[in-house]
Motif scaffolding. Structure first.
Motif, mmCIF file in Angstrom:
data_model
loop_
_atom_site.group_PDB
_atom_site.id
_atom_site.type_symbol
_atom_site.label_atom_id
_atom_site.label_comp_id
_atom_site.label_asym_id
_atom_site.label_seq_id
_atom_site.Cartn_x
_atom_site.Cartn_y
_atom_site.Cartn_z
ATOM 1 N N ASP A 53 -6.612 43.050 2.551
ATOM 2 C CA ASP A 53 -5.520 42.232 1.986
ATOM 3 C C ASP A 53 -4.469 41.806 3.159
ATOM 4 O O ASP A 53 -4.015 40.624 3.191
ATOM 5 C CB ASP A 53 -4.984 42.551 0.693
ATOM 6 N N TRP A 54 -3.965 42.999 3.689
ATOM 7 C CA TRP A 54 -2.762 42.656 4.538
ATOM 8 C C TRP A 54 -3.018 41.625 5.726
ATOM 9 O O TRP A 54 -2.361 40.895 6.018
ATOM 10 C CB TRP A 54 -2.000 43.995 5.144
ATOM 11 N N ALA A 55 -4.207 41.931 6.091
ATOM 12 C CA ALA A 55 -4.655 40.952 7.456
ATOM 13 C C ALA A 55 -5.036 39.610 6.676
ATOM 14 O O ALA A 55 -4.575 38.585 7.593
ATOM 15 C CB ALA A 55 -6.030 41.670 7.989
ATOM 16 N N MET A 56 -5.397 39.291 5.926
ATOM 17 C CA MET A 56 -5.632 38.125 5.146
ATOM 18 C C MET A 56 -4.270 37.217 5.112
ATOM 19 O O MET A 56 -4.234 36.204 5.460
ATOM 20 C CB MET A 56 -6.575 38.117 3.964
ATOM 21 N N ARG A 57 -3.200 38.096 4.475
ATOM 22 C CA ARG A 57 -1.925 37.759 4.242
ATOM 23 C C ARG A 57 -1.316 37.314 5.654
ATOM 24 O O ARG A 57 -0.593 36.167 5.968
ATOM 25 C CB ARG A 57 -1.113 38.478 3.384
ATOM 26 N N ALA A 58 -1.423 38.154 6.472
ATOM 27 C CA ALA A 58 -0.790 37.954 8.148
ATOM 28 C C ALA A 58 -1.304 36.679 8.732
ATOM 29 O O ALA A 58 -0.896 36.480 9.695
ATOM 30 C CB ALA A 58 -1.135 39.307 8.782
ATOM 31 N N ARG A 59 -2.528 36.466 8.410
ATOM 32 C CA ARG A 59 -3.137 35.186 9.257
ATOM 33 C C ARG A 59 -2.462 33.951 8.737
ATOM 34 O O ARG A 59 -2.726 32.823 9.350
ATOM 35 C CB ARG A 59 -4.668 35.088 8.933
ATOM 36 N N LEU A 60 -2.005 33.887 7.519
ATOM 37 C CA LEU A 60 -0.981 32.733 7.161
ATOM 38 C C LEU A 60 -1.928 31.612 6.303
ATOM 39 O O LEU A 60 -1.293 30.808 5.858
ATOM 40 C CB LEU A 60 -0.236 32.019 8.412
ATOM 41 N N GLY A 61 -3.149 31.713 6.499
ATOM 42 C CA GLY A 61 -3.913 30.822 5.855
ATOM 43 C C GLY A 61 -3.997 29.432 6.643
ATOM 44 O O GLY A 61 -2.978 29.120 7.417
ATOM 45 N N TRP A 62 -4.894 28.497 6.253
ATOM 46 C CA TRP A 62 -5.077 27.436 6.880
ATOM 47 C C TRP A 62 -3.716 26.281 6.452
ATOM 48 O O TRP A 62 -3.247 25.623 7.356
ATOM 49 C CB TRP A 62 -6.188 26.315 6.240
ATOM 50 N N ASP A 63 -3.057 26.683 5.375
ATOM 51 C CA ASP A 63 -1.870 25.816 5.036
ATOM 52 C C ASP A 63 -0.578 26.289 5.796
ATOM 53 O O ASP A 63 0.004 25.494 6.267
ATOM 54 C CB ASP A 63 -1.652 26.050 3.353
ATOM 55 N N GLY A 64 -0.579 27.709 5.969
ATOM 56 C CA GLY A 64 0.489 28.184 6.667
ATOM 57 C C GLY A 64 0.510 27.809 8.195
ATOM 58 O O GLY A 64 1.579 27.426 8.826
ATOM 59 N N ARG A 65 -0.708 27.860 8.498
ATOM 60 C CA ARG A 65 -0.849 27.432 10.146
ATOM 61 C C ARG A 65 -0.577 25.878 10.396
ATOM 62 O O ARG A 65 -0.001 25.463 11.362
ATOM 63 C CB ARG A 65 -2.214 27.721 10.587
ATOM 64 N N MET A 66 -1.186 25.065 9.433
ATOM 65 C CA MET A 66 -0.863 23.710 9.660
ATOM 66 C C MET A 66 0.413 23.148 9.330
ATOM 67 O O MET A 66 1.031 22.316 10.107
ATOM 68 C CB MET A 66 -1.836 22.985 8.536
ATOM 69 N N LEU A 67 1.216 23.953 8.489
ATOM 70 C CA LEU A 67 2.818 23.635 8.245
ATOM 71 C C LEU A 67 3.533 24.279 9.163
ATOM 72 O O LEU A 67 4.385 23.403 9.581
ATOM 73 C CB LEU A 67 3.171 24.303 6.800
ATOM 74 N N LEU A 68 3.089 25.121 10.039
ATOM 75 C CA LEU A 68 3.858 25.817 10.942
ATOM 76 C C LEU A 68 3.894 24.821 12.124
ATOM 77 O O LEU A 68 4.819 24.455 12.804
ATOM 78 C CB LEU A 68 3.443 27.081 11.447
ATOM 79 N N VAL A 69 2.795 24.215 12.508
ATOM 80 C CA VAL A 69 2.702 23.322 13.460
ATOM 81 C C VAL A 69 3.203 22.009 13.299
ATOM 82 O O VAL A 69 3.705 21.540 14.255
ATOM 83 C CB VAL A 69 0.994 23.281 13.681
ATOM 84 N N ALA A 70 3.269 21.674 12.134
ATOM 85 C CA ALA A 70 4.025 20.444 11.826
ATOM 86 C C ALA A 70 5.247 20.584 11.825
ATOM 87 O O ALA A 70 5.960 19.858 12.298
ATOM 88 C CB ALA A 70 3.571 20.013 10.247
ATOM 89 N N ALA A 71 5.672 21.745 11.455
ATOM 90 C CA ALA A 71 7.285 22.120 11.715
ATOM 91 C C ALA A 71 7.681 22.035 13.356
ATOM 92 O O ALA A 71 8.753 21.449 13.816
ATOM 93 C CB ALA A 71 7.616 23.380 10.974
ATOM 94 N N GLY A 72 6.770 22.648 14.032
ATOM 95 C CA GLY A 72 6.974 22.584 15.505
ATOM 96 C C GLY A 72 7.152 21.297 16.271
ATOM 97 O O GLY A 72 7.646 20.641 16.811
ATOM 98 N N GLY A 73 6.223 20.281 15.464
ATOM 99 C CA GLY A 73 6.077 18.965 16.002
ATOM 100 C C GLY A 73 7.245 18.145 15.668
ATOM 101 O O GLY A 73 7.815 17.321 16.090
ATOM 102 N N MET A 74 7.743 18.552 14.308
ATOM 103 C CA MET A 74 9.073 17.789 13.913
ATOM 104 C C MET A 74 10.332 18.227 14.805
ATOM 105 O O MET A 74 11.209 17.302 15.001
ATOM 106 C CB MET A 74 9.364 18.136 12.648
#
Length: 215
Positions: free
Chosen positions: A143-164
Motif C-alpha cells: 500500500d505504501w508503494a501505491m501511495r508513493a507513486r502519486l497515482g495518475w491524478d497526482g502525476r498529472m496535477l504535478l506536471v500541470a503545476a510545473g507548467g503553470m
C-alpha cells in the motif's frame, strides 16, 4: 501446485488496483461510493483531454493547464465502484492511455527535451507494468508503494503545476527521477524480503560428481 510460468489458478484481479488512482481520486471515490459506473466518466475525461491535446496543450497557460486532469478526475469519483460490469475492464487502459498522451503532448508542445519526456514516460510505464505483473500473480504492490507513486491524478496535477509556474522541464526531470528511484528501491526491497526456495541437489557419486540418469 501451479506451474512456475502461469498465474495463480482462480485468482481474480481487482481492476481497481490497476486504475492507479492517487490520493485525490481515491478520496473522491470514497465520497461517491459505488454509485458511479467507471467507464462513462473515464471516457468523457479522455475525450476532453484528447480535444485539448489536438487544440494544443503548449498554447495553454495558467490554470487552464489543469483542465485535462480536472475533467479526468470525474473518473476518480468512480474508483469506489467494484468494476464488475461488462465493459468496466476498459477503464484502467483508458486512464493509462490518457495519462501517457497528456505527458507526451504537453512535454512535446511545451519544448521539454525529448529524452526527458521519454524517461518520464518509461518510468510511469514500468510502474504500471509492475502493478499488472504482481496483480496477475496475486501479490499486489504494498500500500505504501501505491501511495508513493502519486497515482495518475497526482502525476498529472504535478506536471500541470510545473507548467503553470514555468518549471516544466524541471518538473519532468524531478518526477522521472523520483519514480525511477522509487521503483528500484521498492523492487529491491521486495525481492530481498521474498523467501528463496532452494532446489534439491542431484545425487552425487563417490568422487563428488553428479550421477548420470539411467532412465
Amino acid at each position: 501446485m501451479p506451474a512456475a510460468d502461469s498465474p495463480v489458478p482462480g485468482q481474480e484481479i481487482d481492476l481497481r488496483v490497476l486504475r492507479d488512482d492517487g490520493h485525490l481520486g481515491t478520496a473522491l471515490g470514497r465520497l461517491a461510493g459505488s454509485a458511479l459506473p467507471p467507464l462513462l466518466p473515464t471516457a468523457t475525461g479522455a475525450l476532453v483531454t484528447l480535444v485539448l491535446i489536438l487544440a494544443g496543450l503548449g498554447e495553454l497557460s495558467g490554470i487552464t493547464l489543469f483542465a485535462p486532469a480536472a475533467v479526468l478526475l470525474l473518473s476518480g469519483a468512480a474508483s469506489g465502484h467494484p468494476h464488475d460490469g461488462r465493459f468496466d475492464w476498459m477503464a484502467p487502459p483508458v486512464l493509462r492511455g490518457t495519462e501517457y498522451l497528456y505527458l507526451l503532448a504537453l512535454g512535446h508542445q511545451a519544448g521539454v527535451p525529448g529524452p526527458l519526456v521519454f524517461v518520464l514516460l518509461t518510468a510511469v510505464a514500468l510502474h504500471h507494468g509492475d502493478v499488472v505483473y504482481r496483480t496477475r500473480w496475486g501479490a499486489g504492490p504494498p500500500d505504501w508503494a501505491m501511495r508513493a507513486r502519486l497515482g495518475w491524478d497526482g502525476r498529472m496535477l504535478l506536471v500541470a503545476a510545473g507548467g503553470m509556474l514555468g518549471w516544466l522541464p524541471f518538473t519532468y526531470g524531478l518526477l522521472a527521477g523520483y519514480l525511477t528511484v522509487l521503483l528500484v528501491w521498492e523492487t529491491t526491497t521486495s525481492w530481498l524480503a521474498t523467501p528463496v526456495t532452494m532446489a534439491a541437489e542431484p545425487p552425487r557419486n563417490g568422487w563428488g560428481g553428479v550421477d548420470a540418469s539411467t532412465t
